[in-house]
Scaffold this motif. Structure first.
Motif, PDB file in Angstrom:
ATOM      1  N   MET A   1       2.361 -42.374  24.625  1.00 30.52           N
ATOM      2  CA  MET A   1       1.322 -43.383  24.767  1.00 30.52           C
ATOM      3  C   MET A   1       1.744 -44.402  25.826  1.00 30.52           C
ATOM      4  SD  MET A   1      -0.214 -45.789  21.825  1.00 30.52           S
ATOM      5  CE  MET A   1      -0.940 -47.313  22.270  1.00 30.52           C
ATOM      6  N   ILE A   2       0.825 -44.747  26.688  1.00 25.06           N
ATOM      7  CA  ILE A   2       1.087 -45.729  27.747  1.00 25.06           C
ATOM      8  C   ILE A   2       0.656 -47.106  27.237  1.00 25.06           C
ATOM      9  CG2 ILE A   2       0.468 -46.468  30.065  1.00 25.06           C
ATOM     10  CD1 ILE A   2      -0.020 -43.525  30.723  1.00 25.06           C
ATOM     11  N   ASN A   3       1.569 -48.056  27.329  1.00 32.58           N
ATOM     12  CA  ASN A   3       1.221 -49.427  26.949  1.00 32.58           C
ATOM     13  C   ASN A   3       0.433 -50.080  28.067  1.00 32.58           C
ATOM     14  OD1 ASN A   3       2.556 -49.388  24.477  1.00 32.58           O
ATOM     15  ND2 ASN A   3       4.502 -49.854  25.444  1.00 32.58           N
ATOM     16  N   GLN A   4      -0.599 -50.792  27.690  1.00 32.84           N
ATOM     17  CA  GLN A   4      -1.392 -51.523  28.664  1.00 32.84           C
ATOM     18  C   GLN A   4      -1.368 -52.991  28.280  1.00 32.84           C
ATOM     19  OE1 GLN A   4      -5.297 -49.831  28.805  1.00 32.84           O
ATOM     20  NE2 GLN A   4      -4.536 -47.821  29.302  1.00 32.84           N
ATOM     21  N   PHE A   5      -1.287 -53.836  29.270  1.00 26.99           N
ATOM     22  CA  PHE A   5      -1.238 -55.258  29.021  1.00 26.99           C
ATOM     23  C   PHE A   5      -2.304 -55.959  29.840  1.00 26.99           C
ATOM     24  CE2 PHE A   5       3.027 -53.639  28.374  1.00 26.99           C
ATOM     25  CZ  PHE A   5       3.334 -54.158  27.127  1.00 26.99           C
ATOM     26  N   SER A   6      -2.842 -57.004  29.266  1.00 27.83           N
ATOM     27  CA  SER A   6      -3.773 -57.851  29.991  1.00 27.83           C
ATOM     28  C   SER A   6      -3.149 -59.241  30.049  1.00 27.83           C
ATOM     29  CB  SER A   6      -5.117 -57.883  29.265  1.00 27.83           C
ATOM     30  OG  SER A   6      -6.070 -58.540  30.030  1.00 27.83           O
ATOM     31  N   TYR A   7      -2.938 -59.746  31.258  1.00 29.72           N
ATOM     32  CA  TYR A   7      -2.248 -61.008  31.437  1.00 29.72           C
ATOM     33  C   TYR A   7      -3.203 -62.111  31.857  1.00 29.72           C
ATOM     34  CZ  TYR A   7       2.254 -58.684  31.242  1.00 29.72           C
ATOM     35  OH  TYR A   7       3.344 -57.980  30.835  1.00 29.72           O
ATOM     36  N   GLY A   8      -2.951 -63.290  31.322  1.00 28.77           N
ATOM     37  CA  GLY A   8      -3.656 -64.483  31.739  1.00 28.77           C
ATOM     38  C   GLY A   8      -2.676 -65.405  32.440  1.00 28.77           C
ATOM     39  N   ILE A   9      -2.902 -65.652  33.704  1.00 33.55           N
ATOM     40  CA  ILE A   9      -2.002 -66.490  34.494  1.00 33.55           C
ATOM     41  C   ILE A   9      -2.270 -67.957  34.204  1.00 33.55           C
ATOM     42  CG2 ILE A   9      -1.494 -67.286  36.834  1.00 33.55           C
ATOM     43  CD1 ILE A   9      -2.010 -64.526  37.822  1.00 33.55           C
ATOM     44  N   THR A  10      -1.206 -68.693  33.965  1.00 37.94           N
ATOM     45  CA  THR A  10      -1.250 -70.146  33.927  1.00 37.94           C
ATOM     46  C   THR A  10       0.104 -70.605  34.449  1.00 37.94           C
ATOM     47  OG1 THR A  10      -2.716 -70.177  32.022  1.00 37.94           O
ATOM     48  CG2 THR A  10      -1.554 -72.197  32.493  1.00 37.94           C
ATOM     49  N   ALA A  11       0.124 -71.143  35.651  1.00 40.73           N
ATOM     50  CA  ALA A  11       1.394 -71.549  36.250  1.00 40.73           C
ATOM     51  C   ALA A  11       1.191 -72.700  37.220  1.00 40.73           C
ATOM     52  CB  ALA A  11       2.025 -70.372  36.971  1.00 40.73           C
ATOM     53  N   LYS A  12       2.139 -73.620  37.200  1.00 39.04           N
ATOM     54  CA  LYS A  12       2.079 -74.772  38.095  1.00 39.04           C
ATOM     55  C   LYS A  12       2.451 -74.426  39.526  1.00 39.04           C
ATOM     56  CE  LYS A  12       2.925 -78.282  34.632  1.00 39.04           C
ATOM     57  NZ  LYS A  12       3.768 -79.390  34.198  1.00 39.04           N
ATOM     58  N   ASP A  13       3.237 -73.372  39.701  1.00 34.58           N
ATOM     59  CA  ASP A  13       3.684 -73.026  41.051  1.00 34.58           C
ATOM     60  C   ASP A  13       3.299 -71.600  41.425  1.00 34.58           C
ATOM     61  OD1 ASP A  13       5.380 -71.685  39.385  1.00 34.58           O
ATOM     62  OD2 ASP A  13       7.210 -72.231  40.431  1.00 34.58           O
ATOM     63  N   ALA A  14       2.180 -71.143  40.912  1.00 32.21           N
ATOM     64  CA  ALA A  14       1.762 -69.752  41.123  1.00 32.21           C
ATOM     65  C   ALA A  14       1.523 -69.415  42.589  1.00 32.21           C
ATOM     66  CB  ALA A  14       0.505 -69.454  40.312  1.00 32.21           C
ATOM     67  N   LEU A  15       1.119 -70.381  43.363  1.00 36.47           N
ATOM     68  CA  LEU A  15       0.860 -70.119  44.779  1.00 36.47           C
ATOM     69  C   LEU A  15       2.050 -70.482  45.659  1.00 36.47           C
ATOM     70  CD1 LEU A  15      -2.853 -71.256  44.971  1.00 36.47           C
ATOM     71  CD2 LEU A  15      -1.951 -68.936  44.887  1.00 36.47           C
ATOM     72  N   PRO A  41      -7.998 -77.597  43.043  1.00 40.46           N
ATOM     73  CA  PRO A  41      -7.511 -77.427  44.421  1.00 40.46           C
ATOM     74  C   PRO A  41      -7.107 -78.723  45.128  1.00 40.46           C
ATOM     75  CG  PRO A  41      -9.513 -76.175  44.069  1.00 40.46           C
ATOM     76  CD  PRO A  41      -9.312 -77.019  42.853  1.00 40.46           C
ATOM     77  N   LEU A  42      -7.715 -79.832  44.772  1.00 37.31           N
ATOM     78  CA  LEU A  42      -7.418 -81.086  45.465  1.00 37.31           C
ATOM     79  C   LEU A  42      -6.137 -81.749  44.983  1.00 37.31           C
ATOM     80  CD1 LEU A  42     -11.010 -82.590  45.699  1.00 37.31           C
ATOM     81  CD2 LEU A  42      -9.725 -81.375  47.459  1.00 37.31           C
ATOM     82  N   THR A  43      -5.943 -81.834  43.679  1.00 38.21           N
ATOM     83  CA  THR A  43      -4.778 -82.541  43.153  1.00 38.21           C
ATOM     84  C   THR A  43      -3.624 -81.612  42.768  1.00 38.21           C
ATOM     85  OG1 THR A  43      -5.663 -82.529  40.909  1.00 38.21           O
ATOM     86  CG2 THR A  43      -6.193 -84.429  42.285  1.00 38.21           C
ATOM     87  N   LYS A  44      -3.915 -80.338  42.522  1.00 42.35           N
ATOM     88  CA  LYS A  44      -2.882 -79.380  42.129  1.00 42.35           C
ATOM     89  C   LYS A  44      -3.078 -78.077  42.900  1.00 42.35           C
ATOM     90  CE  LYS A  44      -2.866 -81.345  37.514  1.00 42.35           C
ATOM     91  NZ  LYS A  44      -3.116 -81.097  36.101  1.00 42.35           N
ATOM     92  N   PRO A  45      -2.818 -78.081  44.197  1.00 42.50           N
ATOM     93  CA  PRO A  45      -3.144 -76.932  45.043  1.00 42.50           C
ATOM     94  C   PRO A  45      -2.352 -75.658  44.767  1.00 42.50           C
ATOM     95  CG  PRO A  45      -1.894 -78.543  46.275  1.00 42.50           C
ATOM     96  CD  PRO A  45      -2.214 -79.167  44.949  1.00 42.50           C
ATOM     97  N   LYS A  46      -1.231 -75.733  44.047  1.00 46.40           N
ATOM     98  CA  LYS A  46      -0.422 -74.540  43.780  1.00 46.40           C
ATOM     99  C   LYS A  46      -0.654 -73.965  42.390  1.00 46.40           C
ATOM    100  CE  LYS A  46       3.135 -76.088  46.948  1.00 46.40           C
ATOM    101  NZ  LYS A  46       4.514 -76.516  47.106  1.00 46.40           N
TER     102      LYS A  46
END
Length: 73
Positions: A1-15, A41-46
């Motif tokens: 069986m192949i495991n599948q994951f669904s991720y939700g990104i939440t990060a202060k420095d993702a960009l 985008p204006l106050t937290k661009p990353k």
């Protein structure tokens, strides 16, 4: 069986520091993302944050081994 994951990104420095790691995951098999956007985008661009209303639909797509589109909103 192949495991599948669904991720939700939440990060202060993702960009900045995490962009490379996110890119690697986006190119991985059987890893699917919940659509995401910049938090403010204006106050937290990353910052990136997933959009909770897309969780059920993202899971449906992941079960069919597809990435919901568009991914970045």
């Amino acid at each position: 069986m192949i495991n599948q994951f669904s991720y939700g990104i939440t990060a202060k420095d993702a960009l900045s520091k995490n962009a490379e790691n996110i890119g690697r995951l986006l190119n991985s098999k059987n890893i699917f993302f919940i659509p995401f956007s910049q938090s403010n985008p204006l106050t937290k661009p990353k910052n990136l944050s997933f959009i909770p209303k897309y969780i059920p639909k993202a899971i449906e797509y992941a079960l069919d081994k597809e990435q919901i589109q568009p991914l970045i909103l």
